[in-house]
Enzyme design. Sequence first.
Site, PDB file in Angstrom:
ATOM      1  N   HIS A 156       0.852  -1.193   0.000  1.00 11.27           N
ATOM      2  CA  HIS A 156       0.000   0.000   0.000  1.00 11.27           C
ATOM      3  C   HIS A 156       0.887   1.241   0.000  1.00 11.27           C
ATOM      4  O   HIS A 156       1.720   1.402   0.902  1.00 11.27           O
ATOM      5  CB  HIS A 156      -0.900   0.010   1.235  1.00 11.27           C
ATOM      6  N   HIS A 215      -8.319  -8.472  -1.026  1.00  8.21           N
ATOM      7  CA  HIS A 215      -7.934  -8.908   0.310  1.00  8.21           C
ATOM      8  C   HIS A 215      -8.986  -9.882   0.843  1.00  8.21           C
ATOM      9  O   HIS A 215     -10.182  -9.614   0.787  1.00  8.21           O
ATOM     10  CB  HIS A 215      -7.869  -7.712   1.260  1.00  8.21           C
ATOM     11  N   GLU A 252      -7.582 -12.861   5.848  1.00  7.16           N
ATOM     12  CA  GLU A 252      -6.731 -12.266   6.876  1.00  7.16           C
ATOM     13  C   GLU A 252      -7.536 -12.210   8.172  1.00  7.16           C
ATOM     14  O   GLU A 252      -7.260 -12.891   9.142  1.00  7.16           O
ATOM     15  CB  GLU A 252      -6.263 -10.876   6.457  1.00  7.16           C
ATOM     16  N   ASP A 286       3.178  -5.399   2.803  1.00  6.90           N
ATOM     17  CA  ASP A 286       1.891  -4.781   3.136  1.00  6.90           C
ATOM     18  C   ASP A 286       2.053  -3.282   3.417  1.00  6.90           C
ATOM     19  O   ASP A 286       1.946  -2.462   2.519  1.00  6.90           O
ATOM     20  CB  ASP A 286       1.261  -5.506   4.322  1.00  6.90           C
ATOM     21  N   ASP A 287       2.308  -2.913   4.676  1.00  6.19           N
ATOM     22  CA  ASP A 287       2.515  -1.521   5.100  1.00  6.19           C
ATOM     23  C   ASP A 287       3.779  -1.497   5.959  1.00  6.19           C
ATOM     24  O   ASP A 287       3.700  -1.461   7.199  1.00  6.19           O
ATOM     25  CB  ASP A 287       1.313  -1.019   5.915  1.00  6.19           C
TER      26      ASP A 287
END
Length: 333
Positions: A17, A195, A198, A276-277
Amino acid sequence: MSYVSRANPAKLELHHHLEGAAPPAFIRGLAKEKHMDISGIFDAQGAYKYVDFWDFLKVYEAATSTLQSPEDYARLTRAVLEESAKSGVIYCETFLSPDFCGGRDVGAWREYLLAMREAAEAAERDMGITLRGIVTAIRHFGPDKARQTAVCAAETVGDFIVGFGLAGDETSGAPADFKWSFDCAREAGLHLTAHAGEWGGPESVRAVLADLGVSRVGHGVRAIEDLALVDQLAEQGVVLEVCPGSNVALGVYPSLRKHPIGELYRRGVKVTISTDDPPFFHTTMQAEYAGLHAAFDWDDGVFAEITQTALDAAFCDADTKTKLRKRLETAHD
């Protein structure tokens, strides 16, 4: 050759992201320039601070509120790619949200996109890292806004915008609510990911496959709770964009040794590795590789296979893949 003897192998990242990769110091600098007080989202050491996934979403959006112009996003793109290149990343697909870039107005979105693309092209020249964008609807913003996001994606599909995805709170609504948006993106020629798996269980993975027709699943790791689904993923060649460090940081799994990526790989599922981040989860691509080597004793052969999986699953065009393949061959000689 063992994994640890190669300091920094070339890597491809598929689940990333852009705003979530913003270094905290960069966001603090923007906030200071704009006289915004967002000090509450940082801890005493200056890192991002949150207590759980839903608090993480709030902190993420607070950090993103400092990004208010195409120029801000150009600077962000440069800063993020500098960090990725340090970990040996030569290709990255990043999630971009028109929700944050012009309020889903197509004209404004084009201006933001041009700024990001120009920054990415400069980074490719200077640092050898290639960036492509996946336009991403925010699930908890609802299906109506997702439709507007899909139109932005369809209007700007090309060699830079290559995919369409769905992110955000997996407990908000159902994948089927976003079918129109995914159909719109598919008809425009975009590749699809979403997504799932998760915070939602195996049923969420089944839903994005059945209702949205994605070829890749973001995270997807809780498929391990349904071995019939694991077999389906392996047989159909569905690619999982796995983010082990993210899953551990958010408490989905207690440690890398307890993470199912090893078992998924062993059972023939196509897994890839992403951050991811990264600053939110105190990770980098190099740290992910080192952690997986320690947890599962994966060596260069395993990582090379996973890199090839990522290259095959990348949403970029054939010419870009050819260039990347040559770089990987050179790097592995």
